[in-house]
Structure formats: C-alpha cells, structure tokens
Design a protein around this motif. Structure first.
Motif, PDB file in Angstrom:
ATOM      1  N   LEU A   1       0.688  -1.170  -0.052  1.00 39.80           N
ATOM      2  CA  LEU A   1      -0.079   0.077  -0.018  1.00 39.80           C
ATOM      3  C   LEU A   1       0.841   1.309  -0.085  1.00 39.80           C
ATOM      4  N   GLN A   2       1.975   1.319   0.377  1.00 38.69           N
ATOM      5  CA  GLN A   2       3.023   2.334   0.573  1.00 38.69           C
ATOM      6  C   GLN A   2       3.970   2.289  -0.647  1.00 38.69           C
ATOM      7  N   GLN A   3       3.549   1.669  -1.674  1.00 44.60           N
ATOM      8  CA  GLN A   3       4.389   1.927  -2.980  1.00 44.60           C
ATOM      9  C   GLN A   3       4.630   3.269  -3.450  1.00 44.60           C
ATOM     10  N   SER A   4       5.864   3.562  -4.152  1.00 44.37           N
ATOM     11  CA  SER A   4       5.882   4.613  -4.807  1.00 44.37           C
ATOM     12  C   SER A   4       4.999   4.775  -6.077  1.00 44.37           C
TER      13      SER A   4
ATOM     14  N   ILE B   1      -5.258  -8.051  -5.428  1.00 41.99           N
ATOM     15  CA  ILE B   1      -6.409  -9.075  -5.692  1.00 41.99           C
ATOM     16  C   ILE B   1      -5.635 -10.361  -4.551  1.00 41.99           C
ATOM     17  N   ILE B   2      -6.528 -10.652  -3.846  1.00 44.04           N
ATOM     18  CA  ILE B   2      -5.958 -11.518  -2.587  1.00 44.04           C
ATOM     19  C   ILE B   2      -6.958 -12.735  -2.441  1.00 44.04           C
ATOM     20  N   CYS B   3      -6.414 -13.937  -2.828  1.00 40.24           N
ATOM     21  CA  CYS B   3      -7.153 -15.183  -2.814  1.00 40.24           C
ATOM     22  C   CYS B   3      -6.810 -15.867  -1.617  1.00 40.24           C
ATOM     23  N   ASP B   4      -7.752 -16.207  -0.409  1.00 44.62           N
ATOM     24  CA  ASP B   4      -7.259 -16.918   0.450  1.00 44.62           C
ATOM     25  C   ASP B   4      -7.823 -18.231   0.651  1.00 44.62           C
ATOM     26  N   ASP B   5      -6.768 -19.373   0.768  1.00 46.29           N
ATOM     27  CA  ASP B   5      -6.864 -20.654   0.485  1.00 46.29           C
ATOM     28  C   ASP B   5      -7.440 -21.413   1.675  1.00 46.29           C
ATOM     29  N   CYS B   6      -8.397 -20.964   2.331  1.00 50.82           N
ATOM     30  CA  CYS B   6      -9.325 -21.690   3.407  1.00 50.82           C
ATOM     31  C   CYS B   6      -8.266 -21.511   4.708  1.00 50.82           C
ATOM     32  N   SER B   7      -8.019 -20.390   4.899  1.00 48.17           N
ATOM     33  CA  SER B   7      -6.968 -20.270   6.393  1.00 48.17           C
ATOM     34  C   SER B   7      -7.576 -20.635   7.351  1.00 48.17           C
ATOM     35  N   THR B   8      -7.252 -21.128   8.567  1.00 45.88           N
ATOM     36  CA  THR B   8      -7.877 -21.233   9.746  1.00 45.88           C
ATOM     37  C   THR B   8      -7.431 -20.528  10.943  1.00 45.88           C
ATOM     38  N   ASP B   9      -6.544 -19.545  10.487  1.00 44.81           N
ATOM     39  CA  ASP B   9      -6.122 -18.630  11.565  1.00 44.81           C
ATOM     40  C   ASP B   9      -6.694 -17.367  11.161  1.00 44.81           C
ATOM     41  N   ARG B  10      -6.203 -16.002  11.734  1.00 41.04           N
ATOM     42  CA  ARG B  10      -6.848 -14.714  11.586  1.00 41.04           C
ATOM     43  C   ARG B  10      -6.710 -14.154  10.106  1.00 41.04           C
ATOM     44  N   THR B  11      -6.045 -14.934   9.348  1.00 39.83           N
ATOM     45  CA  THR B  11      -5.820 -14.416   7.799  1.00 39.83           C
ATOM     46  C   THR B  11      -6.948 -13.721   7.184  1.00 39.83           C
ATOM     47  N   TRP B  12      -8.279 -14.293   7.260  1.00 44.66           N
ATOM     48  CA  TRP B  12      -9.134 -13.777   6.627  1.00 44.66           C
ATOM     49  C   TRP B  12      -9.783 -12.345   7.157  1.00 44.66           C
ATOM     50  N   GLU B  13      -9.502 -12.449   8.470  1.00 43.60           N
ATOM     51  CA  GLU B  13     -10.171 -11.098   9.356  1.00 43.60           C
ATOM     52  C   GLU B  13      -9.110 -10.266   8.900  1.00 43.60           C
ATOM     53  N   ILE B  14      -8.070 -10.477   9.057  1.00 39.86           N
ATOM     54  CA  ILE B  14      -6.965  -9.315   8.547  1.00 39.86           C
ATOM     55  C   ILE B  14      -7.237  -8.648   7.205  1.00 39.86           C
ATOM     56  N   LEU B  15      -7.631  -9.583   6.317  1.00 37.17           N
ATOM     57  CA  LEU B  15      -7.703  -9.338   4.862  1.00 37.17           C
ATOM     58  C   LEU B  15      -9.046  -8.302   4.871  1.00 37.17           C
ATOM     59  N   GLN B  16      -9.855  -8.647   5.619  1.00 36.51           N
ATOM     60  CA  GLN B  16     -11.368  -8.176   5.635  1.00 36.51           C
ATOM     61  C   GLN B  16     -11.216  -6.672   6.044  1.00 36.51           C
TER      62      GLN B  16
ATOM     63  N   ASN C   1      -8.543  -4.867   6.299  1.00 37.28           N
ATOM     64  CA  ASN C   1      -7.625  -4.005   5.291  1.00 37.28           C
ATOM     65  C   ASN C   1      -8.409  -3.604   3.931  1.00 37.28           C
ATOM     66  N   ALA C   2      -9.270  -4.517   3.688  1.00 38.01           N
ATOM     67  CA  ALA C   2     -10.343  -4.141   2.567  1.00 38.01           C
ATOM     68  C   ALA C   2     -11.422  -3.192   2.821  1.00 38.01           C
ATOM     69  N   SER C   3     -11.600  -3.278   3.911  1.00 37.54           N
ATOM     70  CA  SER C   3     -12.705  -2.107   4.425  1.00 37.54           C
ATOM     71  C   SER C   3     -12.159  -0.685   4.458  1.00 37.54           C
ATOM     72  N   GLU C   4     -10.896  -0.729   4.618  1.00 35.43           N
ATOM     73  CA  GLU C   4     -10.010   0.511   4.880  1.00 35.43           C
ATOM     74  C   GLU C   4      -9.491   1.167   3.602  1.00 35.43           C
ATOM     75  N   ASP C   5      -9.319   0.283   2.523  1.00 37.15           N
ATOM     76  CA  ASP C   5      -8.780   0.582   1.184  1.00 37.15           C
ATOM     77  C   ASP C   5      -9.354  -0.045   0.179  1.00 37.15           C
ATOM     78  N   SER C   6      -9.948   0.908  -0.680  1.00 39.03           N
ATOM     79  CA  SER C   6     -10.784   0.141  -1.981  1.00 39.03           C
ATOM     80  C   SER C   6     -10.015  -0.574  -2.949  1.00 39.03           C
ATOM     81  N   ARG C   7      -8.797  -0.515  -2.925  1.00 43.70           N
ATOM     82  CA  ARG C   7      -7.862  -1.038  -3.900  1.00 43.70           C
ATOM     83  C   ARG C   7      -7.705  -2.409  -3.571  1.00 43.70           C
ATOM     84  N   ILE C   8      -7.926  -3.261  -2.548  1.00 44.74           N
ATOM     85  CA  ILE C   8      -7.794  -4.377  -1.970  1.00 44.74           C
ATOM     86  C   ILE C   8      -9.144  -5.114  -2.218  1.00 44.74           C
TER      87      ILE C   8
END
Length: 212
Positions: free
Chosen positions: A24-27, A34-49, A51-58
């Motif tokens: 997100l901080q790229q020059s 575009i992020i595809c989550d492969d059935c994570s069982t930890d907090r990965t999907w929560e973290i992704l959601q 971030n997506a709610s805070e930045d429309s590019r995700i």
C-alpha cells in the motif's frame, strides 16, 4: 495504467500485515490488490477483510476448498485487470520502489524480475541476497542462456519479485498439470516468447522462517 498485485494467502496472520503495508505504501500507487485466501484457519481472513474495508484497492476472495498455492495463484491472477501483474507472497516485505523499478525495466519483455535480500522472522537481514544464494553472480543476457539456467540449474527467478505483462499471462495460463512451481513455469515460457529481463536492484525483502 494500472498494475495488479496478485497475492495468495494461507494461514499467514503472523507476517501478512507488514506485507500489505509495504504494498500500500509503494511509490507507484495506481494499483489493485487481488487476494485469494486458501481456506485459512487462523486470523488471515479477518486481517484481509479489515484492510479491504479501509482501502478500496484491496479485493479479497475466499476459496470454498483448498486449492494449493499454485492453483490459488492462478485464481488470483485470473481476477486481475491491470496491464501488468505483480506476484506477492504473504510474508515478504516489498521495498517502496518494488513496482517502480520493475516497471522501468520491463519495456517489451514478458517479465521483469529483481533481486531480493533475505530476512528472518524478526525482519533482520540474514546477510545475503537471493542472487548470491542461488549462485546468480553473472546473470545471462540471452533468452536461451536464461532457459539453460532454469532447466539445468533450477530457476533463480523468484515469483515474488516479478512483474508480468498481462498479455503474456493469457498464454501462460492455466498452468500445465505437471508444473510444480508457477514462477519457474513463467520464467521458462518467457524465454521462448518476448523474454525475461533481470535487474540486480533489490526490490524485495524475502523472509525465511519456519513455516515458509
């Protein structure tokens, strides 16, 4: 012109936020992620959601069943809309000019690939680069020399440090069933198309840890 970033995730909660922050901080800012989550069982999907709610590019997608990293990357790439696609692992850290450097180098080639410095789980430099670890001291300049290096000495071209023309991806996908690694397939195929250009610029901090 937009660059798409294709990321495949699976149980990556430990390092995921640092990688997302570095993207997100790229020059170069005209990106979609575009992020595809492969059935994570930890907090990965929560973290992704979050971030997506805070930045429309995700844009996040959750697989209904585990596809494995190769097919998961294939799915993420197929959803990209940019003229170029950059591949991203979930646990690295990109240099702030990662996309800018690769875009400056790709020109008419299918792929531009940069070097990476190795870091550990605590973000500390291990003391070498990926090019040195893979014995890429004298990088080939001709496509057939690149192909020889890939076929007989293993591929030293890391997917997480690649920028790829979307037109080339239309030829490269779907992955053949017997292909083990997506980045090796891309690099080898490019050698017989419009080629791959390698830059010694450090564009990625590639993390080495217990659960790579």
């Amino acid at each position: 012109m937009m660059i798409s970033v294709a990321m495949a995730t699976y149980n990556g909660e430990k390092y995921l936020q640092k990688q997302l922050d570095s993207i997100l901080q790229q020059s170069f800012q005209n990106i979609e992620i575009i992020i595809c989550d492969d059935c994570s069982t930890d907090r990965t999907w929560e973290i992704l959601q979050k971030n997506a709610s805070e930045d429309s590019r995700i844009h996040c997608y959750q697989n209904e069943q585990n596809l494995g990293f190769k097919k998961n990357f294939e799915k993420a790439i197929s959803l990209c809309k940019g003229k170029f696609v950059a591949l991203s692992d979930q646990d690295d850290i990109w240099e702030s000019t990662h996309l800018e450097h690769l875009l400056q180098n790709i020109q008419d080639h299918d792929i531009a690939c940069g070097d990476a410095i190795l870091i550990n789980g605590e973000d500390q430099k291990i003391g070498t680069t990926l090019s040195k670890a893979d014995f890429l001291y004298d990088c080939p300049t001709k496509p057939l020399d690149f192909a020889y290096r890939i076929f007989y000495n293993n591929s030293c071209f890391q997917g997480a440090s690649m920028l790829i023309h979307s037109e080339f991806l239309q030829k490269a996908l779907p992955f053949p069933q017997d292909v083990l690694y997506h980045d090796t397939w891309f690099a080898a195929l490019a050698c017989f198309n419009n080629g791959i250009v390698y830059t010694k610029d450090i564009v990625t901090r590639h993390r080495i840890h217990d659960t790579n």
